[in-house]
Motif scaffolding. Sequence first.
Motif, PDB file in Angstrom:
ATOM      1  N   ALA A 241      -8.895 -17.615  -9.886  1.00 29.16           N
ATOM      2  CA  ALA A 241      -9.415 -18.952 -10.569  1.00 29.16           C
ATOM      3  C   ALA A 241      -8.554 -20.229 -10.164  1.00 29.16           C
ATOM      4  O   ALA A 241      -9.020 -21.170 -10.530  1.00 29.16           O
ATOM      5  N   VAL A 242      -7.402 -19.772  -9.540  1.00 20.51           N
ATOM      6  CA  VAL A 242      -6.685 -20.987  -9.132  1.00 20.51           C
ATOM      7  C   VAL A 242      -7.115 -21.407  -8.043  1.00 20.51           C
ATOM      8  O   VAL A 242      -6.550 -22.663  -7.688  1.00 20.51           O
ATOM      9  N   VAL A 243      -7.907 -21.100  -7.268  1.00 15.02           N
ATOM     10  CA  VAL A 243      -8.755 -21.559  -6.057  1.00 15.02           C
ATOM     11  C   VAL A 243     -10.379 -21.967  -6.251  1.00 15.02           C
ATOM     12  O   VAL A 243     -10.863 -21.086  -6.932  1.00 15.02           O
ATOM     13  N   ASN A 244     -10.785 -23.069  -5.774  1.00 10.69           N
ATOM     14  CA  ASN A 244     -12.043 -23.254  -5.837  1.00 10.69           C
ATOM     15  C   ASN A 244     -12.507 -22.449  -4.243  1.00 10.69           C
ATOM     16  O   ASN A 244     -12.636 -23.014  -3.332  1.00 10.69           O
ATOM     17  N   GLU A 245     -13.402 -21.517  -4.616  1.00  5.40           N
ATOM     18  CA  GLU A 245     -13.704 -20.778  -3.434  1.00  5.40           C
ATOM     19  C   GLU A 245     -14.440 -21.577  -2.498  1.00  5.40           C
ATOM     20  O   GLU A 245     -14.509 -21.296  -1.180  1.00  5.40           O
ATOM     21  N   GLU A 246     -15.539 -22.483  -3.105  1.00  5.05           N
ATOM     22  CA  GLU A 246     -16.420 -22.931  -2.490  1.00  5.05           C
ATOM     23  C   GLU A 246     -15.468 -24.147  -1.325  1.00  5.05           C
ATOM     24  O   GLU A 246     -15.997 -24.169  -0.154  1.00  5.05           O
ATOM     25  N   ASP A 247     -14.652 -24.822  -1.921  1.00  7.79           N
ATOM     26  CA  ASP A 247     -13.637 -25.617  -1.237  1.00  7.79           C
ATOM     27  C   ASP A 247     -12.942 -25.093  -0.114  1.00  7.79           C
ATOM     28  O   ASP A 247     -12.716 -25.410   0.897  1.00  7.79           O
ATOM     29  N   LEU A 248     -12.596 -23.636  -0.430  1.00  8.31           N
ATOM     30  CA  LEU A 248     -11.676 -23.197   0.438  1.00  8.31           C
ATOM     31  C   LEU A 248     -12.524 -22.735   1.749  1.00  8.31           C
ATOM     32  O   LEU A 248     -12.213 -22.781   2.856  1.00  8.31           O
ATOM     33  N   GLY A 261      -5.395 -15.584   3.653  1.00  8.14           N
ATOM     34  CA  GLY A 261      -5.158 -14.295   2.942  1.00  8.14           C
ATOM     35  C   GLY A 261      -5.245 -14.018   1.659  1.00  8.14           C
ATOM     36  O   GLY A 261      -4.715 -14.740   1.111  1.00  8.14           O
ATOM     37  N   LEU A 262      -6.254 -13.473   1.024  1.00 10.59           N
ATOM     38  CA  LEU A 262      -6.746 -13.475  -0.048  1.00 10.59           C
ATOM     39  C   LEU A 262      -6.678 -11.981  -0.858  1.00 10.59           C
ATOM     40  O   LEU A 262      -7.402 -10.931  -0.044  1.00 10.59           O
ATOM     41  N   ASP A 263      -5.982 -11.733  -1.927  1.00 13.69           N
ATOM     42  CA  ASP A 263      -6.002 -10.417  -2.577  1.00 13.69           C
ATOM     43  C   ASP A 263      -6.761 -10.421  -3.780  1.00 13.69           C
ATOM     44  O   ASP A 263      -7.040  -9.492  -4.609  1.00 13.69           O
ATOM     45  N   VAL A 264      -7.055 -11.850  -4.140  1.00 15.20           N
ATOM     46  CA  VAL A 264      -7.802 -11.962  -5.466  1.00 15.20           C
ATOM     47  C   VAL A 264      -9.012 -12.837  -5.469  1.00 15.20           C
ATOM     48  O   VAL A 264      -8.903 -13.574  -4.484  1.00 15.20           O
ATOM     49  N   PHE A 265      -9.911 -12.715  -6.135  1.00 16.22           N
ATOM     50  CA  PHE A 265     -10.953 -13.725  -6.159  1.00 16.22           C
ATOM     51  C   PHE A 265     -11.512 -14.066  -7.472  1.00 16.22           C
ATOM     52  O   PHE A 265     -11.178 -13.437  -8.533  1.00 16.22           O
ATOM     53  N   LEU A 266     -12.409 -15.055  -7.464  1.00 15.41           N
ATOM     54  CA  LEU A 266     -12.831 -15.663  -8.679  1.00 15.41           C
ATOM     55  C   LEU A 266     -13.822 -14.563  -9.669  1.00 15.41           C
ATOM     56  O   LEU A 266     -13.276 -14.282 -10.896  1.00 15.41           O
ATOM     57  N   HIS A 267     -14.575 -13.798  -8.888  1.00 15.70           N
ATOM     58  CA  HIS A 267     -15.289 -12.720  -9.798  1.00 15.70           C
ATOM     59  C   HIS A 267     -15.281 -11.584  -8.783  1.00 15.70           C
ATOM     60  O   HIS A 267     -15.541 -11.203  -7.623  1.00 15.70           O
ATOM     61  N   GLU A 268     -14.539 -10.401  -9.472  1.00 14.06           N
ATOM     62  CA  GLU A 268     -14.232  -9.423  -8.827  1.00 14.06           C
ATOM     63  C   GLU A 268     -14.867  -8.025  -9.496  1.00 14.06           C
ATOM     64  O   GLU A 268     -15.074  -8.201 -10.517  1.00 14.06           O
ATOM     65  N   PRO A 269     -15.355  -7.273  -8.700  1.00 16.99           N
ATOM     66  CA  PRO A 269     -15.230  -7.098  -7.312  1.00 16.99           C
ATOM     67  C   PRO A 269     -16.231  -7.701  -6.407  1.00 16.99           C
ATOM     68  O   PRO A 269     -17.124  -8.196  -6.969  1.00 16.99           O
ATOM     69  N   ILE A 270     -15.798  -8.255  -5.298  1.00 16.28           N
ATOM     70  CA  ILE A 270     -16.779  -8.892  -4.302  1.00 16.28           C
ATOM     71  C   ILE A 270     -17.248  -7.974  -3.503  1.00 16.28           C
ATOM     72  O   ILE A 270     -17.043  -6.784  -3.349  1.00 16.28           O
ATOM     73  N   GLN A 271     -18.521  -8.373  -2.999  1.00 21.48           N
ATOM     74  CA  GLN A 271     -19.222  -7.583  -1.898  1.00 21.48           C
ATOM     75  C   GLN A 271     -19.297  -8.347  -0.563  1.00 21.48           C
ATOM     76  O   GLN A 271     -18.701  -9.382  -0.215  1.00 21.48           O
ATOM     77  N   ALA A 272     -19.617  -7.530   0.543  1.00 21.07           N
ATOM     78  CA  ALA A 272     -19.344  -7.918   1.974  1.00 21.07           C
ATOM     79  C   ALA A 272     -20.190  -8.976   2.083  1.00 21.07           C
ATOM     80  O   ALA A 272     -19.841  -9.753   3.286  1.00 21.07           O
ATOM     81  N   ASP A 273     -21.098  -9.270   1.530  1.00 18.84           N
ATOM     82  CA  ASP A 273     -21.578 -10.553   1.709  1.00 18.84           C
ATOM     83  C   ASP A 273     -21.105 -11.928   1.243  1.00 18.84           C
ATOM     84  O   ASP A 273     -21.834 -12.859   1.128  1.00 18.84           O
ATOM     85  N   ASN A 280     -13.967 -14.800  10.086  1.00 21.77           N
ATOM     86  CA  ASN A 280     -13.155 -13.988  11.071  1.00 21.77           C
ATOM     87  C   ASN A 280     -11.633 -14.534  10.558  1.00 21.77           C
ATOM     88  O   ASN A 280     -10.884 -13.758  11.136  1.00 21.77           O
ATOM     89  N   ASN A 281     -11.529 -15.723  10.127  1.00 26.59           N
ATOM     90  CA  ASN A 281      -9.888 -16.221   9.842  1.00 26.59           C
ATOM     91  C   ASN A 281      -9.827 -16.073   8.288  1.00 26.59           C
ATOM     92  O   ASN A 281      -8.917 -16.628   7.778  1.00 26.59           O
ATOM     93  N   VAL A 282     -10.453 -15.000   7.804  1.00 25.94           N
ATOM     94  CA  VAL A 282     -10.145 -14.640   6.380  1.00 25.94           C
ATOM     95  C   VAL A 282      -9.948 -13.197   6.431  1.00 25.94           C
ATOM     96  O   VAL A 282     -10.461 -12.444   6.734  1.00 25.94           O
ATOM     97  N   VAL A 283      -8.471 -12.762   5.613  1.00 27.63           N
ATOM     98  CA  VAL A 283      -8.294 -11.480   5.422  1.00 27.63           C
ATOM     99  C   VAL A 283      -8.534 -11.309   3.897  1.00 27.63           C
ATOM    100  O   VAL A 283      -7.721 -12.025   3.043  1.00 27.63           O
ATOM    101  N   ALA A 284      -9.288 -10.323   3.425  1.00 27.81           N
ATOM    102  CA  ALA A 284      -9.774 -10.308   2.137  1.00 27.81           C
ATOM    103  C   ALA A 284      -9.118  -8.680   1.704  1.00 27.81           C
ATOM    104  O   ALA A 284      -9.514  -7.838   2.248  1.00 27.81           O
ATOM    105  N   PHE A 285      -8.365  -8.548   0.600  1.00 23.29           N
ATOM    106  CA  PHE A 285      -7.994  -7.241   0.028  1.00 23.29           C
ATOM    107  C   PHE A 285      -8.548  -7.147  -1.258  1.00 23.29           C
ATOM    108  O   PHE A 285      -8.749  -8.144  -1.999  1.00 23.29           O
ATOM    109  N   PRO A 286      -8.602  -6.007  -1.670  1.00 17.46           N
ATOM    110  CA  PRO A 286      -9.354  -5.456  -2.876  1.00 17.46           C
ATOM    111  C   PRO A 286      -8.476  -5.600  -4.209  1.00 17.46           C
ATOM    112  O   PRO A 286      -8.318  -4.624  -4.783  1.00 17.46           O
ATOM    113  N   HIS A 287      -7.738  -6.680  -4.160  1.00 11.42           N
ATOM    114  CA  HIS A 287      -6.717  -6.934  -5.599  1.00 11.42           C
ATOM    115  C   HIS A 287      -5.725  -5.454  -5.736  1.00 11.42           C
ATOM    116  O   HIS A 287      -5.556  -4.902  -6.651  1.00 11.42           O
TER     117      HIS A 287
END
Length: 322
Positions: A241-248, A261-273, A280-287
């Motif tokens: 929640a420290v990030v506005n994901e739409e703005d990112l 590079g992101l290990d956390v997201f606003l609503h977890e878990p996220i899906q592949a979509d 391709n310039n985002v690395v996403a980890f599952p917290h």
Amino acid sequence: MKRPYIYVTRKCSEEQLQPLYEIADVEMWAEEEKPCPREVLLEKVTNADALLTMLSDSIDQELLDKGTQLKVVANLAVGFDNINVQYANEKGIVVCNTPDILTDTTADLTFGLLLTSARRLIEAADYVKDNQWKSWAPLLLAGHDVHHKTIGIVGMGKIGQAVAKRATGFDMKILYHNRTRNEEAETTLGAKFCRFDELLTSSDFVVCLAPLTKETKNLFDLEAFKKMKNTGIFINASRGAVVNEEDLYQALVNKEIAAAGLDVFLHEPIQADHPLVGLNNVVAFPHIGSASLETRYSMMNLCATNIKAVLSGEEPKTKVTI
């Protein structure tokens, strides 16, 4: 005398929770990856003397009111923004967390996320797995150097200092922004305190390790990303929640910044979509910041120790006070 009843909201190591089995009846949610449903937790808390909870559990006023005999909530995390601590304290319920134990493990992951994002390591591994590697080329999967660059750390707590310590091994210049000056980081690590805007404009890597508060919610918005270098890389290992994901997303698509590079997201878990995962310039980890066997076992054991202490009328090791 009736034994206390403890409910654990996620499958944990029974060996690490052994101190609880010695003094109480312990029930544990059986599924390891699926969180305990809200309705189940609301039911279990009515008889619970203690809860061992996860960040995904909302320990709000409604739930605390149902816990008429609840004495302690031990959160398996350093953070506790999922708990209404003030209301719990008003009701005489002790809240505990697991600080310090996960500092180095989370710092390892954070710096690993930085390296992975900078050097395009996930892309490179997939390139081979997908049988795309046909020949060597001068700019094939060329990323960004980490050594001798500038790292800007937002949130210079213990994890921030541990990340800064790792950055010194790469001869990086260390900037930081924090609510208060951290003289230890300045003295021992050569870190330089600066304004948030200055950190954004000067850093090659902006690493967020700030706690989630009213002040930090949506701290990283489009305005902030536009102030970063267009070669800059953003790393978040704190809270989604420290990030506005739409703005990112817009900043990445419009090349305001180079990667994230992101290990956390606003609503977890996220899906592949999820929109960010598709870039391709985002690395996403599952917290997985603290996800080493040694650390997670130690966190479980500390939760058990805290719960046992409270139920035995003793002071817990890591009581949360606000």
